[in-house]
Design a protein around this motif. Structure first.
Motif, PDB file in Angstrom:
ATOM      1  N   MET A  68     -18.550 -30.169 -32.215  1.00  0.00           N
ATOM      2  CA  MET A  68     -18.914 -30.016 -30.791  1.00  0.00           C
ATOM      3  C   MET A  68     -18.884 -28.536 -30.421  1.00  0.00           C
ATOM      4  O   MET A  68     -17.909 -27.843 -30.658  1.00  0.00           O
ATOM      5  N   ALA A  69     -19.974 -28.047 -29.842  1.00  0.00           N
ATOM      6  CA  ALA A  69     -20.047 -26.636 -29.485  1.00  0.00           C
ATOM      7  C   ALA A  69     -19.135 -26.349 -28.312  1.00  0.00           C
ATOM      8  O   ALA A  69     -18.900 -27.183 -27.452  1.00  0.00           O
ATOM      9  N   SER A  70     -18.616 -25.095 -28.285  1.00  0.00           N
ATOM     10  CA  SER A  70     -17.718 -24.702 -27.214  1.00  0.00           C
ATOM     11  C   SER A  70     -18.388 -24.834 -25.857  1.00  0.00           C
ATOM     12  O   SER A  70     -17.766 -25.199 -24.866  1.00  0.00           O
ATOM     13  N   LYS A  71     -19.699 -24.522 -25.804  1.00  0.00           N
ATOM     14  CA  LYS A  71     -20.400 -24.597 -24.540  1.00  0.00           C
ATOM     15  C   LYS A  71     -20.387 -26.021 -24.013  1.00  0.00           C
ATOM     16  O   LYS A  71     -20.263 -26.269 -22.810  1.00  0.00           O
ATOM     17  N   THR A  72     -20.521 -26.992 -24.893  1.00  0.00           N
ATOM     18  CA  THR A  72     -20.490 -28.390 -24.491  1.00  0.00           C
ATOM     19  C   THR A  72     -19.111 -28.781 -23.988  1.00  0.00           C
ATOM     20  O   THR A  72     -18.978 -29.496 -22.998  1.00  0.00           O
ATOM     21  N   VAL A  73     -18.063 -28.298 -24.643  1.00  0.00           N
ATOM     22  CA  VAL A  73     -16.707 -28.584 -24.214  1.00  0.00           C
ATOM     23  C   VAL A  73     -16.465 -28.020 -22.819  1.00  0.00           C
ATOM     24  O   VAL A  73     -15.879 -28.677 -21.949  1.00  0.00           O
ATOM     25  N   GLU A  74     -16.933 -26.815 -22.554  1.00  0.00           N
ATOM     26  CA  GLU A  74     -16.780 -26.217 -21.223  1.00  0.00           C
ATOM     27  C   GLU A  74     -17.502 -27.037 -20.171  1.00  0.00           C
ATOM     28  O   GLU A  74     -17.009 -27.247 -19.065  1.00  0.00           O
ATOM     29  N   ALA A  75     -18.691 -27.519 -20.513  1.00  0.00           N
ATOM     30  CA  ALA A  75     -19.461 -28.300 -19.553  1.00  0.00           C
ATOM     31  C   ALA A  75     -18.793 -29.634 -19.250  1.00  0.00           C
ATOM     32  O   ALA A  75     -18.852 -30.127 -18.131  1.00  0.00           O
ATOM     33  N   VAL A  76     -18.122 -30.213 -20.242  1.00  0.00           N
ATOM     34  CA  VAL A  76     -17.472 -31.511 -20.058  1.00  0.00           C
ATOM     35  C   VAL A  76     -16.137 -31.373 -19.357  1.00  0.00           C
ATOM     36  O   VAL A  76     -15.837 -32.094 -18.400  1.00  0.00           O
ATOM     37  N   LEU A  77     -15.312 -30.432 -19.814  1.00  0.00           N
ATOM     38  CA  LEU A  77     -13.940 -30.328 -19.313  1.00  0.00           C
ATOM     39  C   LEU A  77     -13.787 -29.391 -18.131  1.00  0.00           C
ATOM     40  O   LEU A  77     -12.939 -29.617 -17.271  1.00  0.00           O
ATOM     41  N   PHE A  78     -14.586 -28.326 -18.079  1.00  0.00           N
ATOM     42  CA  PHE A  78     -14.381 -27.292 -17.049  1.00  0.00           C
ATOM     43  C   PHE A  78     -15.653 -26.970 -16.276  1.00  0.00           C
ATOM     44  O   PHE A  78     -16.045 -25.813 -16.184  1.00  0.00           O
ATOM     45  N   PRO A  79     -16.325 -27.943 -15.708  1.00  0.00           N
ATOM     46  CA  PRO A  79     -17.559 -27.641 -14.972  1.00  0.00           C
ATOM     47  C   PRO A  79     -17.285 -26.787 -13.741  1.00  0.00           C
ATOM     48  O   PRO A  79     -16.481 -27.141 -12.886  1.00  0.00           O
ATOM     49  N   GLY A  80     -17.957 -25.635 -13.687  1.00  0.00           N
ATOM     50  CA  GLY A  80     -17.804 -24.754 -12.547  1.00  0.00           C
ATOM     51  C   GLY A  80     -16.487 -24.009 -12.480  1.00  0.00           C
ATOM     52  O   GLY A  80     -16.168 -23.400 -11.459  1.00  0.00           O
ATOM     53  N   ILE A  81     -15.692 -24.024 -13.556  1.00  0.00           N
ATOM     54  CA  ILE A  81     -14.378 -23.377 -13.579  1.00  0.00           C
ATOM     55  C   ILE A  81     -14.459 -22.110 -14.436  1.00  0.00           C
ATOM     56  O   ILE A  81     -15.120 -22.093 -15.483  1.00  0.00           O
ATOM     57  N   ASP A  82     -13.789 -21.063 -13.998  1.00  0.00           N
ATOM     58  CA  ASP A  82     -13.882 -19.761 -14.665  1.00  0.00           C
ATOM     59  C   ASP A  82     -12.968 -19.668 -15.880  1.00  0.00           C
ATOM     60  O   ASP A  82     -11.924 -19.015 -15.866  1.00  0.00           O
ATOM     61  N   VAL A  83     -13.366 -20.326 -16.958  1.00  0.00           N
ATOM     62  CA  VAL A  83     -12.648 -20.228 -18.229  1.00  0.00           C
ATOM     63  C   VAL A  83     -13.653 -20.151 -19.367  1.00  0.00           C
ATOM     64  O   VAL A  83     -14.810 -20.570 -19.225  1.00  0.00           O
ATOM     65  N   ARG A  84     -13.196 -19.617 -20.471  1.00  0.00           N
ATOM     66  CA  ARG A  84     -13.999 -19.573 -21.691  1.00  0.00           C
ATOM     67  C   ARG A  84     -13.225 -20.272 -22.795  1.00  0.00           C
ATOM     68  O   ARG A  84     -12.062 -19.943 -23.063  1.00  0.00           O
ATOM     69  N   VAL A  85     -13.843 -21.257 -23.415  1.00  0.00           N
ATOM     70  CA  VAL A  85     -13.202 -21.983 -24.508  1.00  0.00           C
ATOM     71  C   VAL A  85     -13.309 -21.157 -25.780  1.00  0.00           C
ATOM     72  O   VAL A  85     -14.400 -20.735 -26.173  1.00  0.00           O
ATOM     73  N   GLU A  86     -12.164 -20.944 -26.421  1.00  0.00           N
ATOM     74  CA  GLU A  86     -12.149 -20.144 -27.646  1.00  0.00           C
ATOM     75  C   GLU A  86     -11.990 -20.979 -28.901  1.00  0.00           C
ATOM     76  O   GLU A  86     -12.457 -20.601 -29.973  1.00  0.00           O
ATOM     77  N   ARG A  87     -11.315 -22.112 -28.763  1.00  0.00           N
ATOM     78  CA  ARG A  87     -11.097 -22.925 -29.957  1.00  0.00           C
ATOM     79  C   ARG A  87     -10.768 -24.351 -29.529  1.00  0.00           C
ATOM     80  O   ARG A  87     -10.127 -24.557 -28.497  1.00  0.00           O
ATOM     81  N   VAL A  88     -11.218 -25.316 -30.330  1.00  0.00           N
ATOM     82  CA  VAL A  88     -10.904 -26.725 -30.103  1.00  0.00           C
ATOM     83  C   VAL A  88     -10.426 -27.318 -31.422  1.00  0.00           C
ATOM     84  O   VAL A  88     -11.079 -27.159 -32.457  1.00  0.00           O
ATOM     85  N   SER A  89      -9.274 -27.960 -31.374  1.00  0.00           N
ATOM     86  CA  SER A  89      -8.769 -28.653 -32.556  1.00  0.00           C
ATOM     87  C   SER A  89      -8.410 -30.078 -32.172  1.00  0.00           C
ATOM     88  O   SER A  89      -7.919 -30.326 -31.070  1.00  0.00           O
ATOM     89  N   ALA A  90      -8.670 -31.002 -33.084  1.00  0.00           N
ATOM     90  CA  ALA A  90      -8.477 -32.415 -32.764  1.00  0.00           C
ATOM     91  C   ALA A  90      -7.694 -33.116 -33.855  1.00  0.00           C
ATOM     92  O   ALA A  90      -7.826 -32.817 -35.045  1.00  0.00           O
ATOM     93  N   SER A  91      -6.839 -34.035 -33.425  1.00  0.00           N
ATOM     94  CA  SER A  91      -6.170 -34.958 -34.328  1.00  0.00           C
ATOM     95  C   SER A  91      -6.567 -36.368 -33.907  1.00  0.00           C
ATOM     96  O   SER A  91      -7.449 -36.544 -33.067  1.00  0.00           O
ATOM     97  N   SER A  92      -5.919 -37.356 -34.457  1.00  0.00           N
ATOM     98  CA  SER A  92      -6.300 -38.737 -34.150  1.00  0.00           C
ATOM     99  C   SER A  92      -6.039 -39.109 -32.702  1.00  0.00           C
ATOM    100  O   SER A  92      -6.706 -39.985 -32.148  1.00  0.00           O
ATOM    101  N   ASP A  93      -5.059 -38.442 -32.054  1.00  0.00           N
ATOM    102  CA  ASP A  93      -4.726 -38.845 -30.678  1.00  0.00           C
ATOM    103  C   ASP A  93      -4.673 -37.704 -29.676  1.00  0.00           C
ATOM    104  O   ASP A  93      -4.503 -37.935 -28.481  1.00  0.00           O
ATOM    105  N   VAL A  94      -4.816 -36.434 -30.143  1.00  0.00           N
ATOM    106  CA  VAL A  94      -4.718 -35.292 -29.227  1.00  0.00           C
ATOM    107  C   VAL A  94      -5.864 -34.327 -29.460  1.00  0.00           C
ATOM    108  O   VAL A  94      -6.203 -34.009 -30.599  1.00  0.00           O
ATOM    109  N   LEU A  95      -6.450 -33.850 -28.354  1.00  0.00           N
ATOM    110  CA  LEU A  95      -7.456 -32.803 -28.405  1.00  0.00           C
ATOM    111  C   LEU A  95      -6.844 -31.559 -27.773  1.00  0.00           C
ATOM    112  O   LEU A  95      -6.444 -31.581 -26.615  1.00  0.00           O
ATOM    113  N   VAL A  96      -6.739 -30.484 -28.552  1.00  0.00           N
ATOM    114  CA  VAL A  96      -6.152 -29.237 -28.063  1.00  0.00           C
ATOM    115  C   VAL A  96      -7.269 -28.233 -27.815  1.00  0.00           C
ATOM    116  O   VAL A  96      -8.035 -27.916 -28.715  1.00  0.00           O
ATOM    117  N   VAL A  97      -7.352 -27.765 -26.577  1.00  0.00           N
ATOM    118  CA  VAL A  97      -8.392 -26.816 -26.183  1.00  0.00           C
ATOM    119  C   VAL A  97      -7.727 -25.495 -25.836  1.00  0.00           C
ATOM    120  O   VAL A  97      -6.892 -25.426 -24.936  1.00  0.00           O
TER     121      VAL A  97
END
Length: 207
Positions: free
Chosen positions: A1-30
């Protein structure tokens, strides 16, 4: 999943930049960094100009599908430039995402508050566990803030008693019948207490 997509899903209209996303079976760390403009001192409201330092804070976010979401947000601490202000430094808050002294995002806090309003303490906590949101009964109840009581009573005022503790302690709930909302809660169910309330809040035509 591209960082731009993660920003659009999780932070719409919010002033942040996603630098890294890591996922396990039950936790998504952004991992994200604030890109907001310098904030204002919460005490004197003067706009900040100098950065003191930066640090990372952890925020619980609303779950995504079946995974819990943890946001590791890098924010800046600023100097307050007003010499007369007692606050020498302050940490920026990202509008729409973070609030002072909270470990949950603004969005998650709103969800938890809505659940607490609808279900109360223990039922709300059980529902949160099913939805993969960590929130105990005490925390949920602390999110409930009583609305401001209007100066005047509504035109049509509904009055009923209810139990704080069944068989022991009762109170009175006052309702704006036309608007369908609670106006105030009285600490007992006596006519004297209700009479005092009516004196302080005139305007009721039908009770």
């Amino acid at each position: 999943m591209a960082s731009k997509t993660v920003e659009a899903v999780l932070f719409p209209g919010i002033d942040v930049r996603v630098e890294r996303v890591s996922a396990s079976s039950d936790v998504l760390v952004v991992e994200a960094v604030s890109t907001a403009r310098p904030g204002r001192c919460p005490d004197c409201r003067k706009l900040a100009r100098r950065i003191h330092s930066a640090y990372q804070r952890a925020l619980n976010e609303r779950p995504l599908a079946s995974r819990r979401v943890m946001v590791r947000l890098r924010v800046r601490r600023y100097f307050c430039n007003r010499k007369s202000c007692s606050r020498k430094t302050f940490v920026e808050q990202v509008a729409g995402l973070s609030e002072r002294h909270r470990r949950s995002s603004t969005g998650l806090t709103d969800w938890l508050r809505s659940i607490a309003i609808e279900h109360g303490g223990r039922p709300a906590a059980r529902l949160c566990r099913r939805l993969r949101m960590a929130a105990g009964r005490t925390r949920l109840l602390r999110l409930l803030v009583a609305p401001a009581v209007p100066d005047r009573a509504p035109r049509v005022l509904g009055v009923d008693e209810f139990a704080f503790r069944r068989g022991c302690t009762y109170g009175t709930v006052l309702v704006d019948v036309e608007a369908g909302r609670v106006v105030d809660v009285l600490t007992d169910r006596t006519s004297e207490t209700f009479a005092v309330w009516l004196t302080e809040h005139p305007g009721a035509e039908i009770i």
